[in-house]
Motif scaffolding. Structure first.
Motif, mmCIF file in Angstrom:
data_model
loop_
_atom_site.group_PDB
_atom_site.id
_atom_site.type_symbol
_atom_site.label_atom_id
_atom_site.label_comp_id
_atom_site.label_asym_id
_atom_site.label_seq_id
_atom_site.Cartn_x
_atom_site.Cartn_y
_atom_site.Cartn_z
ATOM 1 N N THR A 7 0.812 -1.214 0.000
ATOM 2 C CA THR A 7 0.000 0.000 0.000
ATOM 3 C C THR A 7 0.850 1.270 0.000
ATOM 4 O O THR A 7 0.329 2.356 -0.240
ATOM 5 N N GLU A 8 2.136 1.120 0.247
ATOM 6 C CA GLU A 8 3.040 2.269 0.245
ATOM 7 C C GLU A 8 3.362 2.753 -1.175
ATOM 8 O O GLU A 8 3.936 3.822 -1.350
ATOM 9 N N PHE A 9 3.014 1.957 -2.170
ATOM 10 C CA PHE A 9 3.305 2.291 -3.564
ATOM 11 C C PHE A 9 2.050 2.829 -4.242
ATOM 12 O O PHE A 9 0.928 2.580 -3.812
ATOM 13 N N SER A 10 2.236 3.532 -5.343
ATOM 14 C CA SER A 10 1.096 4.120 -6.054
ATOM 15 C C SER A 10 0.195 3.038 -6.639
ATOM 16 O O SER A 10 0.618 1.903 -6.865
ATOM 17 N N ASP A 11 -1.055 3.419 -6.896
ATOM 18 C CA ASP A 11 -2.006 2.488 -7.516
ATOM 19 C C ASP A 11 -1.483 1.998 -8.860
ATOM 20 O O ASP A 11 -1.613 0.818 -9.185
ATOM 21 N N ASP A 12 -0.891 2.911 -9.648
ATOM 22 C CA ASP A 12 -0.362 2.534 -10.959
ATOM 23 C C ASP A 12 0.753 1.500 -10.829
ATOM 24 O O ASP A 12 0.806 0.546 -11.600
ATOM 25 N N THR A 13 1.635 1.705 -9.871
ATOM 26 C CA THR A 13 2.751 0.774 -9.668
ATOM 27 C C THR A 13 2.234 -0.589 -9.222
ATOM 28 O O THR A 13 2.683 -1.625 -9.716
ATOM 29 N N ARG A 14 1.282 -0.599 -8.319
ATOM 30 C CA ARG A 14 0.714 -1.880 -7.852
ATOM 31 C C ARG A 14 -0.017 -2.605 -8.985
ATOM 32 O O ARG A 14 0.102 -3.814 -9.141
ATOM 33 N N SER A 15 -0.755 -1.853 -9.778
ATOM 34 C CA SER A 15 -1.486 -2.451 -10.898
ATOM 35 C C SER A 15 -0.521 -3.070 -11.907
ATOM 36 O O SER A 15 -0.732 -4.198 -12.367
ATOM 37 N N LEU A 16 0.534 -2.344 -12.233
ATOM 38 C CA LEU A 16 1.533 -2.860 -13.169
ATOM 39 C C LEU A 16 2.208 -4.112 -12.608
ATOM 40 O O LEU A 16 2.445 -5.080 -13.339
ATOM 41 N N ALA A 17 2.483 -4.125 -11.323
ATOM 42 C CA ALA A 17 3.086 -5.303 -10.685
ATOM 43 C C ALA A 17 2.141 -6.501 -10.728
ATOM 44 O O ALA A 17 2.570 -7.633 -10.996
ATOM 45 N N ASP A 18 0.855 -6.268 -10.496
ATOM 46 C CA ASP A 18 -0.126 -7.356 -10.556
ATOM 47 C C ASP A 18 -0.217 -7.940 -11.962
ATOM 48 O O ASP A 18 -0.274 -9.158 -12.149
ATOM 49 N N PHE A 19 -0.252 -7.063 -12.967
ATOM 50 C CA PHE A 19 -0.267 -7.547 -14.342
ATOM 51 C C PHE A 19 1.006 -8.320 -14.657
ATOM 52 O O PHE A 19 0.957 -9.372 -15.282
#
Length: 114
Positions: A7-19
């Motif tokens: 949760t410390e990372f941006s939504d965009d970064t988390r989304s890219l990591a999930d993909f």
């Protein structure tokens, strides 16, 4: 106790990591290719072309559905899947933007650093 720092990372970064995680398994790539070739696909058809058990294919399909790369409908006792092209194109754009952002530092730091 371990603390999740995602949760410390941006939504965009988390989304890219999930993909990226979803794309990191060869079975998931093969599933996407199979569905794309057939426009839509029933789980049993995917199992026929992959060297995996039905339960394993179902787990991979669940991961792909979870991040929105595929859509699925239940038709009786069968599940029919298709690619969510809009979501796939969003991912493609996000990856391109990520690498473009990284490359902007290439010219200022030089070609190789170490």
């Amino acid at each position: 106790m371990a603390v999740n720092k995602k949760t410390e990372f941006s939504d965009d970064t988390r989304s890219l990591a999930d993909f990226s995680k979803a794309f990191a398994h060869p079975a998931r790539l093969a599933i996407l290719q199979t569905i794309a070739e057939r426009t839509e696909c029933i789980c049993g058809e995917i199992v026929e072309v992959l060297p995996l058990a039905q339960a394993t294919v179902s787990q991979h399909l669940r991961e792909l559905r979870g991040i929105g790369l595929i859509k699925g409908e239940v038709e009786g006792n069968k599940s029919c899947y298709c690619i969510n092209w809009t979501r796939l194109e969003e991912f493609e754009s996000d990856v391109a933007s990520f690498f473009k952002d990284l490359k902007r530092y290439k010219t200022s730091l030089g070609e190789d650093c170490c």
